[in-house]
Scaffold this motif. Structure first.
Motif, short mmCIF file in Angstrom:
data_model
loop_
_atom_site.label_atom_id
_atom_site.label_comp_id
_atom_site.label_asym_id
_atom_site.label_seq_id
_atom_site.Cartn_x
_atom_site.Cartn_y
_atom_site.Cartn_z
N VAL A 124 0.84 -1.20 0.00
CA VAL A 124 0.00 0.00 0.00
C VAL A 124 0.87 1.24 0.00
O VAL A 124 1.84 1.32 0.75
CB VAL A 124 -0.90 0.00 1.25
CG1 VAL A 124 -1.71 1.29 1.32
CG2 VAL A 124 -1.83 -1.18 1.23
N HIS A 125 0.53 2.19 -0.81
CA HIS A 125 1.19 3.49 -0.79
C HIS A 125 0.55 4.32 0.33
O HIS A 125 -0.67 4.53 0.32
CB HIS A 125 1.01 4.21 -2.12
CG HIS A 125 1.53 3.43 -3.29
ND1 HIS A 125 2.85 3.40 -3.63
CD2 HIS A 125 0.90 2.61 -4.16
CE1 HIS A 125 3.01 2.63 -4.69
NE2 HIS A 125 1.84 2.12 -5.03
N ILE A 126 1.37 4.76 1.24
CA ILE A 126 0.87 5.59 2.34
C ILE A 126 1.29 7.03 2.07
O ILE A 126 2.46 7.29 1.78
CB ILE A 126 1.46 5.13 3.69
CG1 ILE A 126 1.20 3.64 3.93
CG2 ILE A 126 0.91 5.98 4.83
CD1 ILE A 126 -0.23 3.28 4.23
N HIS A 127 0.35 7.92 2.16
CA HIS A 127 0.66 9.31 1.83
C HIS A 127 -0.01 10.21 2.86
O HIS A 127 -1.11 9.92 3.33
CB HIS A 127 0.15 9.63 0.42
CG HIS A 127 0.57 10.97 -0.08
ND1 HIS A 127 1.89 11.37 -0.16
CD2 HIS A 127 -0.16 12.02 -0.58
CE1 HIS A 127 1.96 12.59 -0.68
NE2 HIS A 127 0.74 13.00 -0.92
N GLU A 128 0.67 11.31 3.17
CA GLU A 128 0.14 12.22 4.18
C GLU A 128 -0.08 13.58 3.55
O GLU A 128 0.84 14.14 2.96
CB GLU A 128 1.19 12.32 5.31
CG GLU A 128 0.72 13.02 6.54
CD GLU A 128 1.81 13.00 7.62
OE1 GLU A 128 2.15 14.08 8.10
OE2 GLU A 128 2.32 11.91 7.95
N LEU A 129 -1.27 14.07 3.65
CA LEU A 129 -1.58 15.41 3.13
C LEU A 129 -1.85 16.34 4.30
O LEU A 129 -2.73 16.09 5.13
CB LEU A 129 -2.84 15.37 2.26
CG LEU A 129 -2.75 14.79 0.86
CD1 LEU A 129 -4.12 14.80 0.20
CD2 LEU A 129 -1.76 15.56 -0.01
N ARG A 130 -1.06 17.42 4.34
CA ARG A 130 -1.35 18.52 5.27
C ARG A 130 -1.43 19.78 4.44
O ARG A 130 -0.83 19.88 3.39
CB ARG A 130 -0.23 18.68 6.30
CG ARG A 130 -0.20 17.59 7.35
CD ARG A 130 0.88 17.90 8.38
NE ARG A 130 1.16 16.75 9.22
CZ ARG A 130 0.58 16.52 10.39
NH1 ARG A 130 -0.29 17.36 10.84
NH2 ARG A 130 0.89 15.45 11.08
N ARG A 131 -2.12 20.73 4.96
CA ARG A 131 -2.31 21.96 4.20
C ARG A 131 -0.99 22.59 3.82
O ARG A 131 -0.82 23.09 2.72
CB ARG A 131 -3.10 22.96 5.05
CG ARG A 131 -4.31 23.50 4.33
CD ARG A 131 -5.08 24.42 5.22
NE ARG A 131 -5.16 25.73 4.64
CZ ARG A 131 -4.63 26.80 5.17
NH1 ARG A 131 -3.95 26.73 6.30
NH2 ARG A 131 -4.75 27.96 4.58
N SER A 132 -0.04 22.53 4.70
CA SER A 132 1.21 23.22 4.46
C SER A 132 2.10 22.50 3.46
O SER A 132 3.08 23.04 3.01
CB SER A 132 1.97 23.37 5.78
OG SER A 132 2.10 22.11 6.39
N ARG A 133 1.74 21.27 3.13
CA ARG A 133 2.64 20.53 2.26
C ARG A 133 1.94 19.81 1.12
O ARG A 133 2.57 19.07 0.39
CB ARG A 133 3.44 19.52 3.07
CG ARG A 133 2.61 18.42 3.68
CD ARG A 133 3.46 17.38 4.37
NE ARG A 133 3.91 17.83 5.69
CZ ARG A 133 4.34 17.00 6.65
NH1 ARG A 133 4.42 15.71 6.42
NH2 ARG A 133 4.71 17.44 7.82
N SER A 134 0.65 19.97 1.00
CA SER A 134 -0.06 19.14 0.03
C SER A 134 -0.04 19.73 -1.37
O SER A 134 0.34 20.82 -1.62
CB SER A 134 -1.49 18.90 0.48
OG SER A 134 -2.17 20.12 0.59
#
Lengths: 257, 257
Positions: free
Chosen positions: B247-257
């Motif tokens: 599984v590809h795990i990805h993290e989205l935050r406003r400051s970096r998305s």
């Protein structure tokens, strides 16, 4: 009935409870663990105080005594609401416009209070082929062993959540690896995500654990593992032998778990 | 302020809102999608009516105008509550005994109202190398394309949820394959799970879609994809070429998305 309510408030609460008692929904039911546990999405009417218990399960007081026979009722349910959390007025079960399910809708301001499954995150911390387990110091499943896991919190990623739970329950740091198991715990309204992890440094019992210890595969206390989902994750972890070949998807329902 | 409240109820609501307005929390913020969207965990105070919008995002009215500068505030937050949904009395932000986070706690009955991230489930329906996308007929991101996805419902598995969303948005049946992407959409308090899927039979626009169509990889309207998480899933889907290698795990935050 909470203390400290004025007469009119009590009347309002009784009225809402009496009305809602006749509605077609069921209340949280045991689902996914051993024979005695009765977890739920959230403490609610007639239930406990929302106490968080180790695996961060919220379970209703006395729910174990009101479990319908397996297969006779819909097992999953919406959590009881009496009042709108925005304006404080009564709520009803109804299907909103452009929706196809019943929701809690405020009779006054019209707000819709959606209820959805909640994610639980955990990991299988390993060092030299041994797995770190925690012996639960809290109900449900007091005295049973579990991998570190608990409800994901707002503001964190699934990886961060799994690491945080390990820190809280086993005072241990881990390097999270890959996601290898997802368990739908349907009757509890939860999905459990398990990561592989490498244990780093020391460990000791957190305040929710009686003890924490390392176990090789043949030492795992299989009969004393607290939850079906954790047992499944452990089994799959050993089957995989650390290889990342995709995620094991598993569905737990009361009637088949 | 909702209509139809009596004077004492209005006073109660104003009082609760004024008190809570001074408390240290932030309200739901935009997070994970294109430049204009502002999704959130749940409609709440000052926000919309909880309308479910296609990707089943709930977003507050006017929230786009109150976004703090990136990096200056904690981006994730608890949803506003004024009243206890059990007894109808006021709630306060406080850290319960044996907890380490502030929660909404009823001032009268003591119930704790936990708030946690919510799972969104979707899939990438494929036939003969082409992917089924839906053009959104609803806000946010009206007119943009998306893979079928939406909030998971109580009573279903992640697989069932992904199939249901495809049925609702594209009037299409799918055979769900394997989980291949998990995106933490942190500022929206969501995790998005994407499955591979094989499209079966016909398709047509559901009521939340303007149109649905099949796209080969070089036809995908990359600049018009509604959400970062969906774009990520599509990219990874093509990278994987259908292989199940984890599984590809990805993290989205406003400051970096």
């Amino acid at each position: 009935m909470p203390d400290g309510l004025k007469g009119s408030q009590k009347a309002k609460l009784f009225s809402a409870m009496a009305t809602n008692a006749n509605r077609a929904y069921t209340v949280r039911l045991p689902a996914w663990g051993g024979p005695t546990e009765a977890p739920s999405v959230e403490a609610s009417r007639g239930g406990g105080t929302g106490r968080r218990a180790g695996f961060k399960i919220r379970f209703p007081k006395g729910s174990g005594g009101s479990i319908p026979p397996s297969g006779t009722t819909p097992l999953v349910t919406n959590i009881m609401m009496n009042f709108c959390s925005y304006c404080g007025e009564s709520v009803s079960r109804k299907t909103p416009h452009d929706d196809n399910r019943k929701r809690w809708v405020c009779d006054s301001c019209g707000r819709i209070h959606y209820q959805n499954p909640l994610p639980v995150v955990g990991c299988v911390p390993e060092r030299d082929g041994k797995i770190l387990l925690c012996k639960r110091a809290i109900e449900p499943r007091y005295g049973y062993w579990t991998v570190p896991a608990g409800f994901m919190e707002l503001g964190e990623s699934t990886v961060q959540g799994a690491a945080r739970e390990t820190r809280e329950e086993a005072c241990a740091e881990v390097e999270i690896g890959h996601l290898f198991a997802v368990v739908d715990v349907i009757d509890a309204g939860q999905i459990h995500l398990f990561y592989t992890a490498k244990l780093i440094g020391d460990f000791s019992a957190g305040h929710e654990s009686l003890e924490v210890a390392l176990f090789s595969e043949d030492e795992i206390p299989w009969d004393d593992i607290a939850f079906h989902s954790g047992r499944y994750a452990l089994k799959k972890y050993f089957e995989d032998k650390g290889q990342n070949t995709g995620v094991h998807i598993h569905e737990l329902r009361r009637s088949r778990s």
